[in-house]
Design an enzyme around this catalytic site. Structure first.
Site, PDB file in Angstrom:
ATOM      1  N   GLU A 209      -8.929 100.229   0.557  1.00 34.19           N
ATOM      2  CA  GLU A 209      -8.434 101.586   0.795  1.00 34.19           C
ATOM      3  C   GLU A 209      -6.929 101.638   0.984  1.00 34.19           C
ATOM      4  OE1 GLU A 209     -10.925 103.339   3.799  1.00 34.19           O
ATOM      5  OE2 GLU A 209     -12.687 103.212   2.512  1.00 34.19           O
ATOM      6  N   LYS A 343     -19.159 113.010   2.906  1.00 30.41           N
ATOM      7  CA  LYS A 343     -18.950 112.266   1.654  1.00 30.41           C
ATOM      8  C   LYS A 343     -19.942 112.835   0.646  1.00 30.41           C
ATOM      9  CE  LYS A 343     -17.727 107.822   3.798  1.00 30.41           C
ATOM     10  NZ  LYS A 343     -18.287 106.528   4.256  1.00 30.41           N
TER      11      LYS A 343
END
EC number: 4.2.1.11
Length: 433
Positions: A209, A343
């Protein structure tokens, strides 16, 4: 003008070099929407299924040709002639056609890519930005806000090849007056963190990330080096910048022994003991949000953690709730956590995602819009955060284009909306208003 005339699926590559599904939805008036499904590494067991081929001779079994067969075959046929502006119907057709509880027939990756591409095509047909169309789908037309970023600047757990057990150590630039300023502050802390790590002889390679992934002596040391970086950048910890963590505790939970094992520092905790450990960290550092602070099945432990910390900080359920309204309702009814991570590939359609955000907000929970560790250049979550006025977004660090694409889209949206999309900073975080 908004009737669907063609649906196309293709296999593209995500930020980890794995295939994912990209879909195009074409409408009568020549309008096209295109979107790609993201992919998680530390996944909740109750997530909608991401369909992979399992053919080891292609992409080590991670191909998505089966999902593409669904997009280019039954899904494409069923959606022909349907009105793209009616998102709920488009999504329901795919859900019914799949017919399984967890979208395992077609794959959530197939259904989601088409769902998002459809929303983009409909926005184009209406002549409006995606965030504006999402606000209309959400029943809140013209209501926007710019989200406070949670920037994952130290990666551990499943997102990095190091000895740090806790998966994400994040900063929130709460002293910023605008989203653009928050991004600048985050970038300055990120670059200063690189200097701090180098000065201590630590590696500055990045994880999935975009955050650094050094081998630190303890999880607390991650917070200490971030505190140093914040000061080096000229900011005050707790005033200009607050901290957040994603423990992803399911990844180091031993279900048989019912223990939480921080192997990196050789410590083992009971459920309540780990919550007490987290409380100690919040006493030492200005941590305002903790995500997945226990295993997804440890509901009793979460009740204790919420009782212990839930009046002081934001307790976010990710693997705990998996963007699923049925599971979230159980959490709300039992007073478990006070925030949900959103999500959309956990549930597999835009309509169901919007339902989860609404349920959370109606119950006084916050909703944090999130990327996955496997991402593409698709920046739909930026529009989702603004269009639902969610208030918070988690989309990685200040490196890797798959992360930065979302920040750049937010900067563009803020420029377009100006005062119509206020940036409220720390007020967006549960218990911090």
């Amino acid at each position: 003008m908004s009737k669907i005339v063609k649906v196309i699926g293709r296999e593209i590559i995500d930020s980890r070099g794995n295939p994912t599904v990209e879909a195009e939805v074409h409408l009568e008036g020549g309008f096209v929407g295109m979107a790609a499904a993201p992919s998680g590494a530390s996944t909740g067991s109750r997530e909608a299924l991401e369909l992979r081929d399992g053919d080891k001779s292609r992409f080590l079994g991670k191909g998505v040709l089966k999902a593409l067969e669904a997009v280019n075959g039954p899904i494409a046929q069923a959606l022909l002639g349907k009105d793209a502006k009616d998102q709920a119907t488009v999504d329901q057709i795919m859900i019914d056609l799949d017919g399984t509880e967890n979208k395992s027939k077609f794959g959530a990756n197939a259904i989601l890519a088409v769902s998002l591409a459809n929303a983009k095509a409909a926005a184009a047909a209406k002549g409006m930005p995606l965030y504006a169309h999402i606000a209309e789908l959400n029943g809140t037309p013209g209501v926007y806000s710019m989200p406070l970023p949670m920037m994952n600047i130290i990666n551990g757990g499943e997102h990095a090849d190091n000895n740090v057990d806790i998966q994400e150590f994040m900063i929130q630039p709460v002293g910023a007056k605008t989203l653009k300023e928050a991004v600048r502050m985050g970038a300055e802390v990120f670059h200063n963190l690189a200097k701090v790590l180098k000065s201590k002889g630590y590696n500055t390679a990045v994880g999935d990330e975009g955050g650094f992934a050094p081998n630190l002596k303890s999880n607390a040391e991650a917070l200490e080096v971030i505190a140093e970086a914040v000061a080096a950048a000229g900011y005050k910890l707790g005033t200009d910048v607050t901290l957040a963590m994603d423990c992803a505790a399911s990844e180091f939970y031993d279900a048989e022994k019912k223990e939480y094992n921080l192997k990196g520092e050789g410590r083992v905790f009971t459920s309540n003991g780990f919550s007490d450990f987290l409380e100690e960290l919040t006493a030492k550092f200005p941590i305002v949000s903790i995500e997945d602070g226990l295993d997804e099945s440890d509901w009793e432990g979460f009740a204790y953690q919420t009782q212990k910390l839930g009046k002081k900080i934001q307790i976010v359920g990710d693997d705990l709730f998996v963007t699923n309204t049925k599971i979230l309702k159980r959490g709300i009814d039992n007073g478990i956590a006070n925030s949900i991570l959103i999500k959309f590939n956990q549930i597999g359609s835009l309509t169901e995602t919007l339902a989860a955000i609404k349920m959370a907000k109606d119950a006084g929970y916050t909703a944090v819009i999130s990327h996955r560790s496997g991402e593409t250049e698709d920046a739909t979550i930026a529009d989702l955060a603004v269009g639902t006025a969610a208030g918070q977004i988690k989309t990685g660090s200040m490196s890797r284009s798959d992360r930065v694409a979302k920040y750049n889209q937010l900067i563009r949206i803020e420029e377009a909306l100006g005062a119509k999309a206020p940036f409220r900073g720390l007020k967006e975080v549960k218990n911090q208003a």
